[in-house]
Design an enzyme around this catalytic site. Structure first.
Site, PDB file in Angstrom:
ATOM      1  N   ASP A   1       3.848   0.808  12.148  1.00  0.00           N
ATOM      2  CA  ASP A   1       2.914  -0.577  11.810  1.00  0.00           C
ATOM      3  C   ASP A   1       2.332  -1.776  12.416  1.00  0.00           C
ATOM      4  O   ASP A   1       1.244  -2.178  12.405  1.00  0.00           O
ATOM      5  CB  ASP A   1       2.784  -0.158   9.938  1.00  0.00           C
ATOM      6  CG  ASP A   1       2.629   1.778  10.066  1.00  0.00           C
ATOM      7  OD1 ASP A   1       1.810   2.054  10.760  1.00  0.00           O
ATOM      8  OD2 ASP A   1       2.239   1.279   8.148  1.00  0.00           O
TER       9      ASP A   1
ATOM     10  N   LYS B   1       0.603  -1.591   0.323  1.00  0.00           N
ATOM     11  CA  LYS B   1       0.041  -0.003   0.198  1.00  0.00           C
ATOM     12  C   LYS B   1       0.934   1.316   0.805  1.00  0.00           C
ATOM     13  O   LYS B   1       0.312   1.921  -0.576  1.00  0.00           O
ATOM     14  CB  LYS B   1      -0.300   0.095   0.865  1.00  0.00           C
ATOM     15  CG  LYS B   1      -1.414   1.448   1.494  1.00  0.00           C
ATOM     16  CD  LYS B   1      -2.575   1.219   2.815  1.00  0.00           C
ATOM     17  CE  LYS B   1      -2.252   2.610   3.586  1.00  0.00           C
ATOM     18  NZ  LYS B   1      -1.239   3.382   3.871  1.00  0.00           N
ATOM     19  N   ASN B   2       1.834   1.195   0.853  1.00  0.00           N
ATOM     20  CA  ASN B   2       2.881   2.487   1.052  1.00  0.00           C
ATOM     21  C   ASN B   2       3.556   3.437  -0.054  1.00  0.00           C
ATOM     22  O   ASN B   2       3.820   3.742  -0.331  1.00  0.00           O
ATOM     23  CB  ASN B   2       3.717   2.889   2.779  1.00  0.00           C
ATOM     24  CG  ASN B   2       2.769   2.653   3.488  1.00  0.00           C
ATOM     25  OD1 ASN B   2       1.265   2.747   3.304  1.00  0.00           O
ATOM     26  ND2 ASN B   2       3.191   2.899   5.053  1.00  0.00           N
TER      27      ASN B   2
ATOM     28  N   ARG C   1       1.015  14.269  12.983  1.00  0.00           N
ATOM     29  CA  ARG C   1       1.323  14.357  11.745  1.00  0.00           C
ATOM     30  C   ARG C   1       1.270  16.003  11.087  1.00  0.00           C
ATOM     31  O   ARG C   1       1.213  16.099   9.584  1.00  0.00           O
ATOM     32  CB  ARG C   1       0.531  13.337  11.172  1.00  0.00           C
ATOM     33  CG  ARG C   1       0.007  12.120  11.966  1.00  0.00           C
ATOM     34  CD  ARG C   1      -0.838  10.999  10.975  1.00  0.00           C
ATOM     35  NE  ARG C   1       0.314  10.316  10.429  1.00  0.00           N
ATOM     36  CZ  ARG C   1      -0.492   9.331   9.453  1.00  0.00           C
ATOM     37  NH1 ARG C   1      -1.859   8.451   9.472  1.00  0.00           N
ATOM     38  NH2 ARG C   1       0.180   8.493   8.775  1.00  0.00           N
TER      39      ARG C   1
ATOM     40  N   CYS D   1      -5.087   8.484   9.097  1.00  0.00           N
ATOM     41  CA  CYS D   1      -5.059   7.738  10.242  1.00  0.00           C
ATOM     42  C   CYS D   1      -5.303   8.585  11.306  1.00  0.00           C
ATOM     43  O   CYS D   1      -4.175   9.170  11.153  1.00  0.00           O
ATOM     44  CB  CYS D   1      -4.695   5.960  10.317  1.00  0.00           C
ATOM     45  SG  CYS D   1      -5.551   5.288   9.670  1.00  0.00           S
TER      46      CYS D   1
ATOM     47  N   ARG E   1      -8.863   0.006   3.766  1.00  0.00           N
ATOM     48  CA  ARG E   1      -8.015   1.169   3.343  1.00  0.00           C
ATOM     49  C   ARG E   1      -6.641   0.761   2.951  1.00  0.00           C
ATOM     50  O   ARG E   1      -5.749   1.541   1.900  1.00  0.00           O
ATOM     51  CB  ARG E   1      -8.486   2.014   4.157  1.00  0.00           C
ATOM     52  CG  ARG E   1      -8.927   3.323   3.960  1.00  0.00           C
ATOM     53  CD  ARG E   1      -7.902   4.422   4.823  1.00  0.00           C
ATOM     54  NE  ARG E   1      -7.084   5.084   4.403  1.00  0.00           N
ATOM     55  CZ  ARG E   1      -5.842   5.332   4.924  1.00  0.00           C
ATOM     56  NH1 ARG E   1      -6.662   5.240   6.324  1.00  0.00           N
ATOM     57  NH2 ARG E   1      -4.661   5.028   5.145  1.00  0.00           N
TER      58      ARG E   1
HETATM   59  C1  UD1 Z   1       4.441   6.845   6.156  1.00  0.00           C
HETATM   60  C2  UD1 Z   1       3.700   5.448   6.267  1.00  0.00           C
HETATM   61  C3  UD1 Z   1       3.290   4.916   8.070  1.00  0.00           C
HETATM   62  C4  UD1 Z   1       3.564   4.464   8.264  1.00  0.00           C
HETATM   63  C5  UD1 Z   1       4.767   5.547   8.869  1.00  0.00           C
HETATM   64  C6  UD1 Z   1       6.109   5.809   9.864  1.00  0.00           C
HETATM   65  C7  UD1 Z   1       2.586   6.100   4.512  1.00  0.00           C
HETATM   66  C8  UD1 Z   1       1.282   6.206   3.262  1.00  0.00           C
HETATM   67  N1  UD1 Z   1       1.902   6.362   5.278  1.00  0.00           N
HETATM   68  O1  UD1 Z   1       3.258   7.593   7.642  1.00  0.00           O
HETATM   69  O2  UD1 Z   1       1.937   3.191   7.625  1.00  0.00           O
HETATM   70  O3  UD1 Z   1       3.319   4.592  10.053  1.00  0.00           O
HETATM   71  O4  UD1 Z   1       5.493   5.625   7.378  1.00  0.00           O
HETATM   72  O5  UD1 Z   1       6.595   4.098   8.894  1.00  0.00           O
HETATM   73  O6  UD1 Z   1       3.691   5.270   3.783  1.00  0.00           O
HETATM   74  N2  UD1 Z   1       6.353  13.865  10.717  1.00  0.00           N
HETATM   75  C9  UD1 Z   1       6.979  15.406  11.355  1.00  0.00           C
HETATM   76  N3  UD1 Z   1       6.801  16.504  10.710  1.00  0.00           N
HETATM   77  C10 UD1 Z   1       7.326  15.877   8.945  1.00  0.00           C
HETATM   78  C11 UD1 Z   1       6.479  14.581   8.588  1.00  0.00           C
HETATM   79  C12 UD1 Z   1       6.727  13.769   9.530  1.00  0.00           C
HETATM   80  O7  UD1 Z   1       6.619  15.246  12.612  1.00  0.00           O
HETATM   81  O8  UD1 Z   1       6.966  16.878   7.776  1.00  0.00           O
HETATM   82  C13 UD1 Z   1       5.806  13.080  11.744  1.00  0.00           C
HETATM   83  C14 UD1 Z   1       5.707  12.247  12.156  1.00  0.00           C
HETATM   84  O9  UD1 Z   1       4.232  13.326  12.924  1.00  0.00           O
HETATM   85  C15 UD1 Z   1       5.459  11.001  13.127  1.00  0.00           C
HETATM   86  C16 UD1 Z   1       7.066  11.050  11.951  1.00  0.00           C
HETATM   87  O10 UD1 Z   1       6.765  11.729  11.545  1.00  0.00           O
HETATM   88  O11 UD1 Z   1       5.706  11.416  13.664  1.00  0.00           O
HETATM   89  C17 UD1 Z   1       6.975   9.731  10.916  1.00  0.00           C
HETATM   90  O12 UD1 Z   1       6.564   9.973  10.040  1.00  0.00           O
HETATM   91  P1  UD1 Z   1       6.685   9.447   8.421  1.00  0.00           P
HETATM   92  O13 UD1 Z   1       7.358   8.634   8.581  1.00  0.00           O
HETATM   93  O14 UD1 Z   1       6.976  10.993   7.741  1.00  0.00           O
HETATM   94  O15 UD1 Z   1       5.095   8.553   8.661  1.00  0.00           O
HETATM   95  P2  UD1 Z   1       4.396   9.402   6.749  1.00  0.00           P
HETATM   96  O16 UD1 Z   1       4.601   9.150   5.747  1.00  0.00           O
HETATM   97  O17 UD1 Z   1       2.949  10.153   7.712  1.00  0.00           O
END
Ligand code: UD1
Length: 416
Positions: free
Chosen positions: A304, A22-23, A121, A116, A396
């Protein structure tokens, strides 16, 4: 509203084929618009997020054909339109259109993404990355306007190894002028998959899968082609399910390297399994040992997977703990496990589980995608029939979950 009805206690046996990730797929569809005319994405999972991304591609005037999970996208008539909020709010990954529209048109208009509710985030790291490449970002209410006269390669150090920010910056940089270096980049397999797609379309990228990625932008990218890598989260979920209630359950079409940390943890818990090149065969473990888990970025233990693993730990003999370091509120499912008979204590980002406890069926509410997976596993081992509400969140992310589980003997159905 449809519900999942699950009758617990049936041993599961047979084969489960793992779908495309998915990701990975949710980044590859937005990446397709980086190609000037055509691209091909194979092993696309049939999940809700993909349906919505296809709708966004339609808004952008793309044509596509999908047959046997092979998706061909024609971007010849691509036009830049604001992404409607009712589509972007359906999932997290809609934010990848920020990077790709910026790369193609130097202009993107899109609302804050959905996804979610497992923490705040923010997307500040994505925004800082775009700004480093020369973009100006304006936030009006909930809408981002991201524009640039020109995108120029830059040296970017991420404060945190964010998956989304790493991919988004890589996407934007793929058509920027010159070289971009992302330091402290995330190293998840999905990032490698997206990089491979960009490389197939003509971009020069090295270091994907390490913490330093180098991207040499190209004026034109086209004819990208990629096979979506196996979904490591789906694979790990079903392997844990096998440890709970499997009988020679065979999980096929996975990449063992991608789930090393989970397999290691299972071994630590006394769970045995057999591995072949791209499959794991696993049966119910009757003597599960307690453990402590700390979630980390890849290659560490994935955030996850902590929810499904928590269900396993309710069956371990002794006290286990899960320290969640990525998201602030990812233990909502624990209250539901408690209602089924588990002994759990949540203190901020630490979950303590005292096992082993018998679980009893309940009416349950799915709090988020992976929390939902934890509750599906709990229902499968519980005594009685559970009913799960808010299941669209599970659909999803898990392709054909009802069919896959029914095929191995689970009593599971969607009821209206
Ligand atoms: C992706 C995955 C999700 C998984 C996560 C961590 C997708 C669509 N989703 O989510 O399933 O749980 O990686 O493996 O691929 N953060 C910030 N600022 C930013 C970006 C992130 O503070 O600009 C923080 C987030 O709030 C979170 C952490 O960094 O606490 C990890 O986020 P990130 O690795 O970006 O996860 P996603 O890409 O949202």
């Amino acid at each position: 509203m449809p519900k999942l009805k699950i009758e617990g206690g049936n041993l599961l046996t047979g084969n489960i084929e793992i779908s495309g990730s998915k990701n990975s797929a949710v980044a590859l569809l937005p990446a397709a618009i980086l190609c000037s005319s055509k691209s091909k994405i194979l092993s696309v999972p049939k999940i809700r997020d993909i349906e919505y991304l296809l709708k966004i591609l339609e808004v952008l005037n793309c044509k596509y054909e999908i047959k046997n999970q092979e998706l061909e996208i024609d971007t010849t008539s691509l036009k830049n339109f604001p992404i409607p909020e009712d589509l972007s709010e359906q999932m997290r990954a809609s934010y990848y259109f920020m990077g790709t529209l910026l790369a193609r048109f130097h202009y993107a208009e899109i609302s804050f993404p959905g996804g979610c509710v497992i923490g705040a985030r923010p997307i500040d790291l994505h925004i800082k990355g775009f700004e480093a490449l020369g973009a100006k970002v304006t936030l009006i209410k909930n809408k981002y306007i991201i524009e640039a006269e020109e995108l120029t390669g830059a040296h970017i150090h991420l404060d945190f190894a964010s998956v989304g920010a790493t991919i988004n910056i890589m996407l934007a940089a793929s058509r920027a002028k010159g070289e971009t270096i992302i330091e402290n980049a995330a190293q998840e397999p999905e990032i490698v998959n997206v990089a491979e797609f960009l490389i197939s379309a003509g971009c020069e990228i090295t270091g994907a899968g390490t913490n330093k990625i180098r991207i040499m932008g190209r004026e034109n990218l086209d004819n990208g082609e990629i096979n979506v890598c196996p979904d490591r989260i789906e694979a790990a979920t079903y392997i844990i399910m096998g440890a709970l209630i499997g009988k020679n359950l065979c999980i096929k079409n996975l990449n063992l390297n991608h789930i090393e940390s989970v397999l290691k943890k299972l071994s630590e818990c006394g769970v045995s399994y057999e591995t072949k090149e791209n499959e794991v065969i696993i049966s119910k473990c009757t003597k599960i040992l307690p453990t402590s888990i700390v979630t980390e970025t890849y290659p560490g233990f994935p955030t996850d997977i902590q929810p499904p693993f928590a269900t396993l730990l309710t069956q371990a003999n002794g006290i286990s703990s899960i320290l969640e370091t990525i998201y602030e509120s990812r233990f909502k499912y624990a209250e539901s496990l408690k209602s089924m008979g588990a002994i759990t204590i949540t203190e901020q980002n630490l979950l303590t589980i005292k096992g082993h406890t018998k679980l009893t069926a309940q009416n349950l509410y799915v709090p988020d995608l992976r929390g939902g997976a934890a509750l599906v596993l709990a229902s499968l081992i519980a005594e009685g029939t559970s009913y799960l509400d808010n299941i669209s969140l599970i659909l999803r992310g898990y392709e054909d979950i009802v069919e896959k589980l029914t095929n191995v003997g689970a009593k599971i159905q969607i009821i209206e």
